[in-house]
Design a protein around this motif. Structure first.
Motif, PDB file in Angstrom:
ATOM      1  N   GLN A 115       0.826  -1.200   0.000  1.00  0.00           N
ATOM      2  CA  GLN A 115       0.000   0.000   0.000  1.00  0.00           C
ATOM      3  C   GLN A 115       0.864   1.256   0.000  1.00  0.00           C
ATOM      4  N   THR A 116       0.603   2.120  -0.947  1.00  0.00           N
ATOM      5  CA  THR A 116       1.366   3.357  -1.048  1.00  0.00           C
ATOM      6  C   THR A 116       0.963   4.309   0.068  1.00  0.00           C
ATOM      7  N   THR A 117       1.942   4.979   0.641  1.00  0.00           N
ATOM      8  CA  THR A 117       1.669   5.905   1.737  1.00  0.00           C
ATOM      9  C   THR A 117       1.765   7.344   1.249  1.00  0.00           C
ATOM     10  N   LEU A 118       1.255   8.236   2.089  1.00  0.00           N
ATOM     11  CA  LEU A 118       1.320   9.666   1.801  1.00  0.00           C
ATOM     12  C   LEU A 118       2.783  10.113   1.707  1.00  0.00           C
ATOM     13  N   SER A 119       3.635   9.540   2.565  1.00  0.00           N
ATOM     14  CA  SER A 119       5.060   9.918   2.573  1.00  0.00           C
ATOM     15  C   SER A 119       5.745   9.541   1.267  1.00  0.00           C
ATOM     16  N   GLN A 120       5.389   8.370   0.713  1.00  0.00           N
ATOM     17  CA  GLN A 120       5.998   7.947  -0.544  1.00  0.00           C
ATOM     18  C   GLN A 120       5.606   8.874  -1.682  1.00  0.00           C
ATOM     19  N   VAL A 121       4.354   9.318  -1.682  1.00  0.00           N
ATOM     20  CA  VAL A 121       3.914  10.281  -2.688  1.00  0.00           C
ATOM     21  C   VAL A 121       4.699  11.579  -2.529  1.00  0.00           C
ATOM     22  N   ALA A 122       4.875  12.027  -1.274  1.00  0.00           N
ATOM     23  CA  ALA A 122       5.601  13.273  -1.012  1.00  0.00           C
ATOM     24  C   ALA A 122       7.055  13.161  -1.464  1.00  0.00           C
ATOM     25  N   ASP A 123       7.712  12.016  -1.195  1.00  0.00           N
ATOM     26  CA  ASP A 123       9.104  11.830  -1.607  1.00  0.00           C
ATOM     27  C   ASP A 123       9.240  11.904  -3.122  1.00  0.00           C
ATOM     28  N   LEU A 124       8.340  11.219  -3.827  1.00  0.00           N
ATOM     29  CA  LEU A 124       8.425  11.199  -5.284  1.00  0.00           C
ATOM     30  C   LEU A 124       8.152  12.577  -5.883  1.00  0.00           C
ATOM     31  N   ALA A 125       7.228  13.313  -5.271  1.00  0.00           N
ATOM     32  CA  ALA A 125       6.873  14.639  -5.794  1.00  0.00           C
ATOM     33  C   ALA A 125       7.854  15.710  -5.343  1.00  0.00           C
ATOM     34  N   GLY A 126       8.679  15.399  -4.314  1.00  0.00           N
ATOM     35  CA  GLY A 126       9.621  16.391  -3.809  1.00  0.00           C
ATOM     36  C   GLY A 126       8.944  17.480  -3.008  1.00  0.00           C
ATOM     37  N   VAL A 127       7.890  17.115  -2.265  1.00  0.00           N
ATOM     38  CA  VAL A 127       7.152  18.085  -1.447  1.00  0.00           C
ATOM     39  C   VAL A 127       6.949  17.479  -0.059  1.00  0.00           C
ATOM     40  N   SER A 128       6.341  18.245   0.815  1.00  0.00           N
ATOM     41  CA  SER A 128       6.044  17.753   2.162  1.00  0.00           C
ATOM     42  C   SER A 128       4.751  16.938   2.152  1.00  0.00           C
ATOM     43  N   THR A 129       4.580  16.124   3.195  1.00  0.00           N
ATOM     44  CA  THR A 129       3.334  15.338   3.299  1.00  0.00           C
ATOM     45  C   THR A 129       2.128  16.258   3.477  1.00  0.00           C
ATOM     46  N   SER A 130       2.322  17.386   4.126  1.00  0.00           N
ATOM     47  CA  SER A 130       1.199  18.315   4.300  1.00  0.00           C
ATOM     48  C   SER A 130       0.744  18.887   2.961  1.00  0.00           C
ATOM     49  N   THR A 131       1.688  19.082   2.057  1.00  0.00           N
ATOM     50  CA  THR A 131       1.324  19.557   0.713  1.00  0.00           C
ATOM     51  C   THR A 131       0.510  18.500  -0.018  1.00  0.00           C
ATOM     52  N   VAL A 132       0.936  17.237   0.074  1.00  0.00           N
ATOM     53  CA  VAL A 132       0.177  16.142  -0.540  1.00  0.00           C
ATOM     54  C   VAL A 132      -1.224  16.086   0.041  1.00  0.00           C
ATOM     55  N   SER A 133      -1.323  16.221   1.365  1.00  0.00           N
ATOM     56  CA  SER A 133      -2.620  16.176   2.038  1.00  0.00           C
ATOM     57  C   SER A 133      -3.543  17.278   1.541  1.00  0.00           C
ATOM     58  N   ARG A 134      -2.957  18.495   1.336  1.00  0.00           N
ATOM     59  CA  ARG A 134      -3.784  19.608   0.842  1.00  0.00           C
ATOM     60  C   ARG A 134      -4.258  19.360  -0.580  1.00  0.00           C
ATOM     61  N   VAL A 135      -3.428  18.759  -1.402  1.00  0.00           N
ATOM     62  CA  VAL A 135      -3.828  18.440  -2.774  1.00  0.00           C
ATOM     63  C   VAL A 135      -4.932  17.395  -2.778  1.00  0.00           C
ATOM     64  N   VAL A 136      -4.749  16.342  -1.958  1.00  0.00           N
ATOM     65  CA  VAL A 136      -5.728  15.249  -1.911  1.00  0.00           C
ATOM     66  C   VAL A 136      -7.071  15.729  -1.385  1.00  0.00           C
ATOM     67  N   SER A 137      -7.045  16.531  -0.316  1.00  0.00           N
ATOM     68  CA  SER A 137      -8.292  16.996   0.297  1.00  0.00           C
ATOM     69  C   SER A 137      -8.883  18.208  -0.408  1.00  0.00           C
ATOM     70  N   LYS A 138      -8.083  18.798  -1.329  1.00  0.00           N
ATOM     71  CA  LYS A 138      -8.500  19.987  -2.073  1.00  0.00           C
ATOM     72  C   LYS A 138      -8.803  21.154  -1.140  1.00  0.00           C
ATOM     73  N   LYS A 139      -8.040  21.211  -0.046  1.00  0.00           N
ATOM     74  CA  LYS A 139      -8.199  22.295   0.918  1.00  0.00           C
ATOM     75  C   LYS A 139      -6.838  22.942   1.158  1.00  0.00           C
ATOM     76  N   GLY A 140      -6.815  24.246   1.192  1.00  0.00           N
ATOM     77  CA  GLY A 140      -5.564  24.962   1.392  1.00  0.00           C
ATOM     78  C   GLY A 140      -4.903  25.321   0.064  1.00  0.00           C
ATOM     79  N   ARG A 141      -3.988  26.256   0.139  1.00  0.00           N
ATOM     80  CA  ARG A 141      -3.318  26.744  -1.070  1.00  0.00           C
ATOM     81  C   ARG A 141      -2.095  25.908  -1.400  1.00  0.00           C
ATOM     82  N   VAL A 142      -1.953  25.565  -2.687  1.00  0.00           N
ATOM     83  CA  VAL A 142      -0.785  24.844  -3.193  1.00  0.00           C
ATOM     84  C   VAL A 142      -0.457  25.441  -4.557  1.00  0.00           C
TER      85      VAL A 142
END
Length: 339
Positions: free
Chosen positions: A11-38
């Motif tokens: 199972q892919t984790t939020l951290s693995q997505v963040a590592d591959l994208a070169g961003v923080s996990t909080s940034t991934v969370s904001r993209v996924v939840s569509k809340k907050g500025r990115v």
């Protein structure tokens, strides 16, 4: 980091997505939840990583952070082969698009079973409950609504945490009967639903209204109580013949009882629509494939399911629900003809 990194097994984790994208996990969370500025650049990097890793957000985990199970309980009298199946499809489709799952229980048109089903769903910690064709007394609905938001079909609770959805059953009964009158029929039988239910009472009222408007006297021998299932349509036709009341048309309170009536007429050698015209109510998919295809009152069953899902989610999010159902309309097919 290179976008060519192979997706990890398991199972892919939020951290693995963040590592591959070169961003923080909080940034991934904001993209996924569509809340907050990115920024657009980071958003596209996250979306590419999500696609490459085939990442599916854990809706349950996200919900638990907000104190939710991300499930909506749905109480239905029946599951398939009736109007409820189309409505259930609309509910499920809308909920899934919003990250929720439907937990469905069946009450078999039994009031005590329906109450037990609601209690079961509450014990499963659902975030809200939709009750199709509710027979639960409004005072009980109010009690349940103190625990979770409730949406009921067929009655309108006077509670801030509860919402009701109804269709204009009287108008539908009127449209069906008026169509038969316009075809020249004067002796029109009516197979009702269970007469203690509001929907059946109002469809009968629409039937009587159309008769009065056309100057046709009401004949109680032409009205037979059914219970919205095929067998009651078969039994109702038998009762009409036992009473000896002449009729050239039948308005059945739903498509299921109409299909039973069609079978009973066929067994007696009576042709539809040559000898007797027949109208149903609901416009279920099954009615469209009867022989002949059924003239019926169209109820927006799938759309009602979608609106119910949106309504319960509005209650959960403390938004003001706005439910506007399209009007009922008559669908004319081959089961009706001139008298």
């Amino acid at each position: 980091m290179s976008d060519s990194r192979p997706a990890p097994t398991g199972q892919t984790t939020l951290s693995q997505v963040a590592d591959l994208a070169g961003v923080s996990t909080s940034t991934v969370s904001r993209v996924v939840s569509k809340k907050g500025r990115v920024s657009e650049e980071k958003k596209q990097a996250v979306e590419r990583a999500i696609e490459q890793l085939n990442f599916t957000p854990n809706a349950l985990a996200q919900g638990l952070k907000r104190g939710r199970s991300m499930t909506i309980g749905v109480v239905t009298p029946l599951m398939v082969g009736n109007s409820f199946s189309d409505t259930l499809y609309g509910i499920d489709k809308e909920l899934s698009e919003c990250g929720y799952a439907a937990l469905i229980v069946v009450s078999h048109f039994d009031k005590s079973e329906e109450m037990d089903s609601i209690r079961l769903l509450l014990s499963r910690r659902v975030d809200g409950i939709i009750i199709l064709s509710s027979s639960t007394p409004l005072e009980n609905v109010a009690t349940f609504a103190h625990q979770v938001p409730i949406l009921t079909f067929g009655q309108v609770p006077n509670e801030p945490n509860a919402l009701g959805m109804t269709i204009d059953n009287e108008r539908g009964g009127y449209l069906a009967t008026r169509h038969l009158i316009e075809q020249g029929h004067r002796h029109i039988a009516h197979i009702t639903g269970p007469i203690q239910r509001d929907s059946a009472i109002r469809r009968l009222s629409g039937y009587r209204q159309a008769l009065v408007e056309a100057g046709i006297g009401f004949d109680p021998r032409l009205v037979v109580e059914g219970d919205y299932i095929e067998l009651s349509g078969v039994a109702a036709v038998a009762q009409l013949f036992e009473r000896g009341a002449a009729f050239s048309a039948i308005f059945a309170a739903n498509d299921q009882s109409a299909s039973g009536a069609l079978l009973a007429l066929h067994r007696r050698g009576i042709r539809v629509p040559d000898d007797v015209s027949l109208v149903g109510f609901d416009d279920t998919r099954a009615g469209r494939y009867l022989v002949p295809p059924l003239t019926t009152v169209h109820v927006p069953l799938f759309e009602m399911g979608q609106l119910a899902a949106r309504g319960i989610l509005d209650l959960i999010e403390n938004r003001t629900p706005s439910i506007a159902l399209p009007p009922l309309k008559l669908i004319i097919r081959e089961s009706t003809a001139r008298a």
